[in-house]
Scaffold this motif. Sequence first.
Motif, PDB file in Angstrom:
ATOM      1  N   UNK A 191       2.945  -1.332   2.708  1.00 54.57           N
ATOM      2  CA  UNK A 191       1.709  -2.102   2.868  1.00 54.57           C
ATOM      3  C   UNK A 191       0.649  -1.616   1.890  1.00 54.57           C
ATOM      4  N   UNK A 192       0.546  -0.305   1.716  1.00 53.31           N
ATOM      5  CA  UNK A 192      -0.410   0.240   0.746  1.00 53.31           C
ATOM      6  C   UNK A 192      -0.049  -0.185  -0.678  1.00 53.31           C
ATOM      7  N   UNK A 193       1.253  -0.225  -0.984  1.00 55.17           N
ATOM      8  CA  UNK A 193       1.673  -0.687  -2.304  1.00 55.17           C
ATOM      9  C   UNK A 193       1.257  -2.132  -2.533  1.00 55.17           C
ATOM     10  N   UNK A 194       1.404  -2.975  -1.515  1.00 53.98           N
ATOM     11  CA  UNK A 194       0.981  -4.370  -1.637  1.00 53.98           C
ATOM     12  C   UNK A 194      -0.518  -4.472  -1.878  1.00 53.98           C
ATOM     13  N   UNK A 195      -1.290  -3.615  -1.193  1.00 54.62           N
ATOM     14  CA  UNK A 195      -2.745  -3.623  -1.392  1.00 54.62           C
ATOM     15  C   UNK A 195      -3.096  -3.218  -2.814  1.00 54.62           C
ATOM     16  N   UNK A 196      -2.405  -2.212  -3.340  1.00 54.36           N
ATOM     17  CA  UNK A 196      -2.654  -1.774  -4.717  1.00 54.36           C
ATOM     18  C   UNK A 196      -2.303  -2.881  -5.700  1.00 54.36           C
ATOM     19  N   UNK A 197      -1.249  -3.636  -5.415  1.00 57.80           N
ATOM     20  CA  UNK A 197      -0.822  -4.704  -6.323  1.00 57.80           C
ATOM     21  C   UNK A 197      -1.907  -5.757  -6.520  1.00 57.80           C
ATOM     22  N   UNK A 198      -2.761  -5.943  -5.518  1.00 62.51           N
ATOM     23  CA  UNK A 198      -3.839  -6.936  -5.660  1.00 62.51           C
ATOM     24  C   UNK A 198      -4.836  -6.524  -6.739  1.00 62.51           C
ATOM     25  N   UNK A 199      -4.831  -5.244  -7.124  1.00 61.91           N
ATOM     26  CA  UNK A 199      -5.761  -4.747  -8.145  1.00 61.91           C
ATOM     27  C   UNK A 199      -5.218  -4.886  -9.567  1.00 61.91           C
TER      28      UNK A 199
END
Length: 415
Positions: free
Chosen positions: A178-186
């Motif tokens: 989930x944290x990786x997905x959040x980082x991908x938005x950046x």
Amino acid sequence: MTTAPGHGTRRLAATLYAYAFLGDLVLLYPVYALLFADTGLSVWQISSLFVIWSVSSIVLEVPSGAWADAVSRRLLLCLAPLVTAAGFAVWVLLPSYPAFAVGFLLWGAGGALGSGAQEALVFTELDRRGAAGRYARVMGRARTAEVLGALASIVLAGPVFAAGGYAAVGAASVLACVLAAAVATLLPEDRAGGGRDSGPPEEEDPGWAASLRLGLAEARTSRPVRAAVLLVAAVAAVWGALDEYTPLLARDTGVDARTVPLLLLPVWVGVTVGGLLTPWGERLTTRGFAVLLGLAATALAAGALTGHPSGFVLIAVAFCAFQLATVLTEARLQARIAGPSRATVTSLAGMATDVTIIAVYAGYALVATGAGNAVAFAVAAVPYLGVAVLLALVGGGSRRPGRSAPPPVAARAGT
């Protein structure tokens, strides 16, 4: 508009490294085979799960690449870890063979969504900033971040498992995804174009079917692209498959089970260093690259055939060189793609690699059953020697392109 070289490159790279690290910070990695066994699965059932995993990746690889080209590469990089997280959640919530099979289908789908999209996004955004020549070193460091994430998962899995069992390890794995997905938005993505593969305005978003058709056509009609796709598969597949068997080779040296992880540690260190050596590797000519492959193959065979724990030093050297070679061949492919379906073509290379890995699994099992793991490792080095000879024959001279040019292997091989 192409921005000044280096503008925004550091932010892109830092975000990519964080995404790569979190994507492999999966605490289930070291223990999921134990989860399967503790649930009562047989060896054949566990092996069938690996086949399901591989097949799902192969089937979805190219269609997902075309989707990334048609819609948004960043979107797929966001979805990929979320789909994988769903698979891990199913495993720990409903531990059973059907749930494990569904989990592997989701994990394969998540891997397919990210494969191709990541490489295409990074190259295009670097190209838009006038920094395409930095692609190989950026991706080399990203591969190192992945290895560090996997190493961290090994270190953390023990204490987390001791504290909360499979449920805690699974929850931590889902959280990392989930944290990786959040980082991908950046991650930056300019769908308006600016890179050399963006095409004219009316062709920026050709749609899924058109993206697929354009990607397949480029791989079929462009000899340099076709050669690059095949070289990626030839270099990445064999050592990628052998990684699964290194514990068996370590055990065959006569050490006890507790010592096996210590023998594998140098191998992981070698892979890490290989990604960091990319700036040096970019200076290699095609013949220099061929020598790299030849030396790696020799070290792999020699290290395996010693039958002694010290042989793992040579195996670590081989894996270091193979990691470096893989990054360079991936950069070679990106430098050769000229059309708008960059993710589709990259996914074709991923699919070719996955198919080759399955063939290596079958070949390894055949040789190892009759002659042992050491001989199987030595035989697996032979294809690398063949590729090295072929590249040496077509390599030409020793001229080194400038820093902003495509990687030397890309500039020379397949022409």
